[in-house]
Enzyme design. Structure first.
Site, PDB file in Angstrom:
ATOM      1  N   LYS A  19       1.758  23.090  -7.893  1.00  0.00           N
ATOM      2  CA  LYS A  19       2.433  23.546  -9.120  1.00  0.00           C
ATOM      3  C   LYS A  19       2.165  22.559 -10.246  1.00  0.00           C
ATOM      4  O   LYS A  19       1.868  21.378 -10.024  1.00  0.00           O
ATOM      5  CB  LYS A  19       3.937  23.717  -8.921  1.00  0.00           C
ATOM      6  CG  LYS A  19       4.721  22.439  -8.554  1.00  0.00           C
ATOM      7  CD  LYS A  19       5.206  21.609  -9.735  1.00  0.00           C
ATOM      8  CE  LYS A  19       6.121  20.455  -9.304  1.00  0.00           C
ATOM      9  NZ  LYS A  19       6.050  19.254 -10.103  1.00  0.00           N
ATOM     10  N   ASP A  23      11.895  21.075  -4.867  1.00  0.00           N
ATOM     11  CA  ASP A  23      10.854  21.937  -5.446  1.00  0.00           C
ATOM     12  C   ASP A  23      10.531  23.152  -4.580  1.00  0.00           C
ATOM     13  O   ASP A  23       9.740  23.998  -4.985  1.00  0.00           O
ATOM     14  CB  ASP A  23       9.546  21.135  -5.622  1.00  0.00           C
ATOM     15  CG  ASP A  23       9.570  20.271  -6.871  1.00  0.00           C
ATOM     16  OD1 ASP A  23      10.313  20.614  -7.816  1.00  0.00           O
ATOM     17  OD2 ASP A  23       8.851  19.253  -6.900  1.00  0.00           O
TER      18      ASP A  23
HETATM   19  O1  C5P Z   1      14.920  16.888  -3.298  1.00  0.00           O
HETATM   20  P1  C5P Z   1      13.810  15.912  -3.165  1.00  0.00           P
HETATM   21  O2  C5P Z   1      13.780  15.253  -1.803  1.00  0.00           O
HETATM   22  O3  C5P Z   1      12.496  16.462  -3.560  1.00  0.00           O
HETATM   23  O4  C5P Z   1      14.118  14.775  -4.228  1.00  0.00           O
HETATM   24  C1  C5P Z   1      13.693  13.451  -4.083  1.00  0.00           C
HETATM   25  C2  C5P Z   1      14.595  12.546  -4.901  1.00  0.00           C
HETATM   26  O5  C5P Z   1      14.349  12.737  -6.303  1.00  0.00           O
HETATM   27  C3  C5P Z   1      16.067  12.779  -4.733  1.00  0.00           C
HETATM   28  O6  C5P Z   1      16.592  12.037  -3.667  1.00  0.00           O
HETATM   29  C4  C5P Z   1      16.636  12.291  -6.053  1.00  0.00           C
HETATM   30  O7  C5P Z   1      16.730  10.880  -6.041  1.00  0.00           O
HETATM   31  C5  C5P Z   1      15.556  12.653  -7.030  1.00  0.00           C
HETATM   32  N1  C5P Z   1      15.781  13.939  -7.714  1.00  0.00           N
HETATM   33  C6  C5P Z   1      16.737  14.016  -8.725  1.00  0.00           C
HETATM   34  N2  C5P Z   1      16.927  15.203  -9.354  1.00  0.00           N
HETATM   35  C7  C5P Z   1      16.205  16.296  -9.034  1.00  0.00           C
HETATM   36  C8  C5P Z   1      15.231  16.232  -8.021  1.00  0.00           C
HETATM   37  C9  C5P Z   1      15.047  15.029  -7.374  1.00  0.00           C
HETATM   38  O8  C5P Z   1      17.398  13.023  -9.042  1.00  0.00           O
HETATM   39  N3  C5P Z   1      16.418  17.438  -9.706  1.00  0.00           N
END
Ligand code: C5P
Length: 343
Positions: free
Chosen positions: A21, A154
């Site tokens: 993406k 995502d």
């Molecule tokens: O959800 P994911 O594991 O992809 O996100 C990784 C990290 O990125 C989360 O632990 C968080 O610290 C940060 N994040 C965030 N806000 C989002 C997506 C991710 O703060 N919308």
């Protein structure tokens, strides 16, 4: 990597493409009590894709074999996490005794890793879907969406399979029409330095933000409105300079990897155009009207990297890709033929 490749492709092997993406815009609109950030982002799928295949196996547990780009230990790969989530949601909705045999999974990895292109999340979305199909079971859209969100922020975007406005931490995904054909192309340049998303958000939370507060959100809302109203590829290309600045995480990514500042300046000098950043970086992007033009730009960047006019952080030379934005098949017949979503 654990496990060997699945048995040769047979009727029970399910194969899915897992597209990368691109964030055309990425505005951060707030922080939630759980620490996640609220986003407003127009996200589009790309022709650059991994391939995920799964097949039921008689082995004791799920296995994963990865070909292509190294993406770390199989145990922590989102493909195996997604198969686990698929099994959980299927058991919850269909009963604990439903037979869900272990799966031999195979991942052909082409999307650069930890690059802001959500390759791992896309692999997870593809594996969730493929696992349910391999078992011959279906779950509710709500169950599928909740499982996707547990895998990563995502992942829900990829279930929507098209251009979307993404809000919340990434779980609120609303399809919007793509531009009309011909599909624009994009040059992607990914330095060989993974930029961990949590570190970038942490820097943002500490105050490393764009000087022009609110302009990312304005650009993002404006683009979503224009797409809903019906936008040509040409109109999108004319907006590209503005969109290249509509990523609120760019200063934070440059704070985490300071070498990104000179890298981006070098690209701007060599290409003579504005350069955007996808997601939390480090991938830099530039839109072009055709794949030929994106490929010519890719050659120019490779030359500039070789002779030092562009200097990239990280070990080794950046990965340079020219690819296409995937269009909504309903955007026109040429969209399907030239760059339509194929999943
Ligand atoms: O959800 P994911 O594991 O992809 O996100 C990784 C990290 O990125 C989360 O632990 C968080 O610290 C940060 N994040 C965030 N806000 C989002 C997506 C991710 O703060 N919308």
């Amino acid at each position: 990597m654990t496990g060997g490749p699945p048995r040769p492709t047979d009727m029970s092997t399910v194969v899915r493409l897992a597209p990368a993406k691109l964030n055309l815009t990425l505005a951060v609109t707030g922080r939630r009590a759980d620490g996640y950030h609220e986003l407003h982002s127009v996200m589009v799928p790309l022709a650059l894709a991994d391939a995920v295949s799964v097949a039921p196996t008689i082995g004791p547990s799920d296995t994963l074999h990865v070909d292509g780009t190294d993406c770390g230990p199989a145990e922590s790969n989102l493909v195996l996490r997604a198969v686990g989530e698929a099994r959980e949601v299927a058991r919850r909705e269909l009963g604990p005794t439903i037979p869900l045999p272990p799966l031999a999974c195979r991942l052909e990895k082409r999307i650069p890793v930890a690059a802001g292109l959500a390759g791992g999340s896309s692999d997870g979305a593809a594996a969730l879907d493929a696992a349910l199909e391999a078992w011959g079971v279906d779950v509710s859209p709500e169950g599928r969406h909740a499982a996707a969100t547990r895998i990563g922020s995502d992942v829900a975007f990829f279930l929507a399979a098209g251009w979307a406005l993404v809000e919340g931490r990434g779980e609120r995904v609303v399809r919007i029409p793509s531009v009309r054909p011909p599909a624009p192309a994009v040059l992607l340049v990914t330095p060989m330095t993974p930029v961990p998303t949590p570190e970038v958000f942490a820097a943002y939370a500490d105050g490393v933000r764009p000087l022009s507060r609110g302009s990312g959100l304005l650009a993002s809302r404006h683009l979503a409105d224009e797409l809903r109203a019906g936008m040509t590829a040409r109109a999108l290309l004319m907006r590209a300079g503005l969109l290249a600045h509509a990523n609120d995480l760019m200063p934070a990514a440059q704070h985490v990897v300071p070498g990104l500042v000179a890298f981006r300046r070098g690209l701007i000098r060599v290409l003579g155009t504005a350069v955007g950043q996808s997601g939390s970086g480090p991938t830099a992007w530039v839109l072009y009207p055709s794949l030929d033009e994106a490929e010519a730009a890719a050659d120019a960047v490779r030359d500039a990297l070789a002779d030092g006019r562009v200097v990239a952080p990280g070990q080794g030379s950046p990965v340079v890709h020219a690819t296409r934005l995937l269009l909504d098949p309903s955007a026109g017949s040429a969209g399907t033929a030239e760059g339509g979503f194929t999943r």
